[in-house]
Design an enzyme around this catalytic site. Structure first.
Site, PDB file in Angstrom:
ATOM      1  N   SER A 238       0.840  -1.190   0.000  1.00  0.00           N
ATOM      2  CA  SER A 238       0.000   0.000   0.000  1.00  0.00           C
ATOM      3  C   SER A 238       0.876   1.240   0.000  1.00  0.00           C
ATOM      4  O   SER A 238       2.012   1.221   0.471  1.00  0.00           O
ATOM      5  CB  SER A 238      -0.898   0.023   1.241  1.00  0.00           C
ATOM      6  N   ASP A 239       0.340   2.324  -0.561  1.00  0.00           N
ATOM      7  CA  ASP A 239       0.944   3.613  -0.250  1.00  0.00           C
ATOM      8  C   ASP A 239       0.736   3.831   1.245  1.00  0.00           C
ATOM      9  O   ASP A 239      -0.102   3.181   1.875  1.00  0.00           O
ATOM     10  CB  ASP A 239       0.298   4.719  -1.086  1.00  0.00           C
ATOM     11  N   TRP A 240       1.502   4.736   1.814  1.00  0.00           N
ATOM     12  CA  TRP A 240       1.516   4.884   3.267  1.00  0.00           C
ATOM     13  C   TRP A 240       0.164   5.392   3.771  1.00  0.00           C
ATOM     14  O   TRP A 240      -0.194   6.548   3.591  1.00  0.00           O
ATOM     15  CB  TRP A 240       2.655   5.821   3.666  1.00  0.00           C
ATOM     16  N   GLY A 241      -0.595   4.471   4.349  1.00  0.00           N
ATOM     17  CA  GLY A 241      -1.916   4.801   4.858  1.00  0.00           C
ATOM     18  C   GLY A 241      -3.052   4.532   3.891  1.00  0.00           C
ATOM     19  O   GLY A 241      -4.192   4.920   4.153  1.00  0.00           O
TER      20      GLY A 241
END
Length: 752
Positions: free
Chosen positions: A231-234
């Protein structure tokens, strides 16, 4: 467990499998110490290593990172049109990762520059998916050739910063396939990035991190992706849904591994799916093991700086050179008196803002370079690098400096406050105080060369009359100063070509009708007509077209030919000649222009390019192969790529609007047909191989009196051709019903 690999997923407990699907902290994978699986570091790129000095604690500090080579961001490097050079940049980045024990560098980003106002355009490659994929693949292949992983991002459709964490990008299947996915597809199929990072946004209602169609059906099953998806961060909002969709790794950790354990126990996650996702993480660790086991390695700082230097040289685009004002003569005996105006010359804007912010190993400004090379120039900053009003004292000093010079090098552009990750720009214009200063300087000295620093295009036309020369230098990384000096003083000829069009006005861009969206969604209403595909198709005037860039040399392209190599493939050849006395490079660009098509297609599309370095007077023959995809469009009817039979024009030139020659090639087409039904139009029956036979049988039966005779006058044919055959009774009453039934019955016999 063997000595050469870590255990397989079969050796792990359920809890250990679950733990592998989330990070250990913000910058580390989660290891399983009891089974000998380490938690390697992964950290930001994409134009160099950004390893935070606080990484060991899991904190994020964008301004405090270990020194690393800052290569030109994609905004600049994309203008090189040189995949081999980009590969060298990737190799150098990997060596720095080895030194710093970083297993995966997060990049490159290949999202399309849908709109030049996009805040992250500085780290994306192009408005064109072919160029983006065929350039950025060099980063992936270069980094991974050294045993370090990359993370191709942001998959997919991250084309704006406004509401980026949740906005729903509503995109047609055709636009997705032709514009927003091909760069990812090419890199996956040719270089197999070890990881792919999904985007924050939703696509047609589904978050990328939970999109099974995107992460599994397309990426893995269709394209054959072998790595892991993070995932992208968050960006992971539902760990169970994301894991089921095909997301291997949540970053950073939400410390909710128990959610995966519970879901596996109650059947919401199958054992096979959890095993696939966890095994992917073990495989990633195995790939990085050799490089991460190298101790004491130190990269060559000067050698990497030279790679950055060459990359910066080839990133520079010469937009204007009236009266051959460039190059300048650096010989003190013959040199003109030079004024350098603009704070960017002393304090260069060399990279974009946000998560990719690098601490360079060295930083050489243009003024530093002049001093090192013994080139005299008077300097005036002219303005401050912020969005505050103009300073009259700085303006007066700059004008006086310009009056006393033979030529003015004026460094203008966008300060970091004007563009960065996290927000989109609201104008294409430079700060007004810089444009005003340029007008004042040009009134005092007519020999002005503007050197631009910006991460995405800016409006040029309103102020271009005040400059005889314009260099678009984008963001050039840590060695931009020497690179600019090399070009300005003629050590090398500029060879950069625009990777995105420069419009006359932002409202000329077709995406502005839906930019940046409303009420949580954005409609990609322009479809496949992005950038030059729109401007060129609809004859829209632009300031500088896609692929444009001047040189100190002159070139000719001739002997253009195209030879069919298969039913739907061709090879293009051309001879390019340097007709000047200057050694230089030219980029030969190949565009494919379809003939009449069943769908609305752009006037032409880039499908091949090669950069050719030529000595003065030298000629070379170039060959560019065009595969079937070069001629295809995505058919929503067939849910597949489709090549129509017919003649295609192949254009060879040096920009999308500077075509040296056009040749034609006739293709067989892929022969795709769709089953005919009562809902197929009479015209579709006529165009189909089986249907045409049945239409002929209807005509024959009509002549024989066995069926009603179809009208053959022009007016009736106008109604007949677009009519589904189940509507024939509208024209022919009961007889129309008989004809329709006959056609359906005959088709059933032929199609067996």
């Amino acid at each position: 467990m063997s000595e050469s690999t870590y255990p397989s997923v079969k050796d792990l407990t359920l809890e250990e499998k679950a733990s592998l699907t989330s990070g250990g902290d913000a910058w580390h994978l989660q290891g399983v110490e009891a089974k000998g699986i380490p938690g390697y570091m992964i950290t930001d790129g994409p134009h160099g290593l950004r390893k935070s000095l606080a990484s060991s604690t899991g904190e994020t500090d964008l301004d405090n990172s270990v020194p690393a080579t800052c290569f030109p961001p994609a905004a600049g490097l994309s203008s090189s049109w040189n995949p081999e050079l980009i590969h060298k940049v990737g190799e150098a980045m990997a060596e720095e990762c080895i030194q710093e024990k970083v297993a995966v560098i997060l990049g490159p980003g290949v999202n399309i520059k849908r709109n030049p106002l996009g805040g992250r355009c500085f780290e994306y490659w192009s408005e064109d998916p072919y160029l983006a994929g065929h350039e950025a693949v060099g980063i992936v292949a270069g980094v991974q050739s050294k045993g370090v992983g990359t993370s191709l991002k942001h998959f997919a459709a991250n084309n704006q910063e406004t509401d980026r964490l949740r906005v729903d990008a509503r995109i047609s299947p055709r636009a997705l396939r032709e514009i927003y996915l091909p760069a990812f597809e090419h890199i996956v199929k040719t270089a197999q990035p070890w990881t792919i990072m999904c985007s924050y946004n939703r696509i047609n209602g589904v978050h990328s991190a939970q999109n099974h169609w995107l992460l599994t059906d397309v990426l893995r099953d269709e394209w054959g992706f072998e790595g892991i998806v993070m995932s992208d961060w968050g960006a992971d909002h539902d760990r169970v849904a994301s894991l089921n969709a095909g997301l291997n790794l949540e970053m950073p950790p939400s410390y909710t591994d128990d959610q995966i354990v519970y879901a596996a126990r109650d059947g919401r996650i199958t054992p096979a799916q959890l095993d696939r996702m966890a095994q992917g993480m073990i495989d990633l660790t195995n790939k990085a093991r050799a490089a991460m086991s190298i101790d004491g390695y130190r990269f060559d700082v000067d050698a990497h700086d030279e790679v950055a230097h060459q990359a910066a040289i080839e990133s520079i685009v010469l937009l204007k050179n009236d009266d051959a004002i460039l190059p300048l003569n650096a010989d003190p005996a013959a040199a003109r008196k030079i004024a350098v105006i603009g704070e960017f010359a002393r304090t260069p804007r060399y990279q974009g803002g946000g998560s990719s912010h690098i601490t360079p190993t060295k930083m050489t400004s243009f003024l530093d370079t002049l001093a090192e090379r013994g080139i005299k120039a008077d300097f005036a900053p002219g303005f401050t690098l912020d969005l505050e009003p103009a300073d009259p004292a700085l303006e007066s000093e700059a004008v006086e400096t310009a009056k006393n010079a033979d030529v003015v090098l004026m460094f203008l552009g966008l300060p970091e406050a004007a563009e960065s990750e996290g927000f989109d720009r609201d104008t294409l214009d430079m700060p007004a105080k810089q444009i005003t200063l340029l007008e004042q300087v040009a009134a005092a000295n007519q020999n002005v060369v503007v050197v631009l620093s910006n991460g995405s295009v800016i409006t040029v036309a309103p102020w271009a009359k005040n400059a005889k020369g314009i260099l678009e230098s984008w963001l050039l990384g840590q060695s931009g100063g020497p690179a600019l000096a090399d070009v300005i003083f003629g050590q090398v000829s500029p060879s950069g070509k625009l990777a995105q069009s420069i419009p006359l006005d932002i409202n000329d861009d077709p995406s502005m009708l839906n930019w940046p969206g409303e009420e949580g969604h954005v409609d990609y209403g322009e479809g496949v007509f992005v950038g030059y595909r729109y401007y060129d198709t609809y004859g829209k005037a632009v300031d500088y077209p896609f692929g444009y860039g001047l040189s100190y040399a002159t070139f000719e392209i001739d002997d253009v030919a195209a030879a069919k190599t298969g039913a739907n493939t061709a090879t293009v050849t051309a001879t390019v000649t340097n007709t000047s006395d200057v050694d230089a490079a030219e980029t030969v660009q190949v565009y494919v222009a379809p003939g009449k098509a069943d769908v609305a297609r752009p006037k032409h599309e880039l499908k091949g390019f090669t950069k050719v370095f030529l000595k003065a007077g030298e000629s070379k023959t170039v060959t560019i192969d065009l595969d079937e995809r070069a001629f295809a469009y995505w058919s929503e009817k067939y849910n597949d790529w489709h090549v129509e039979a017919g003649e295609y024009a192949i254009e060879v030139g040096v920009s999308s609007r500077d075509i040296a020659d056009t040749v034609a090639v006739a293709l067989d087409g892929d022969g795709k047909t769709q089953p005919l039904t009562e809902w197929s139009t009479y015209g579709e029956w006529e165009a189909d191989p089986f249907g045409a036979k049945i239409v002929a049988a209807v005509a024959a039966a009509g002549e024989a009196g066995e069926l009603p005779k179809l009208p053959d006058n022009a007016m009736m044919r106008m109604f007949l051709n677009p009519m589904p055959i189940n509507s024939l009774p509208t024209l022919l009453g009961e007889g129309g019903k008989k004809i329709a039934q006959f056609m359906v019955d005959e088709y059933a016999k032929l199609a067996k």
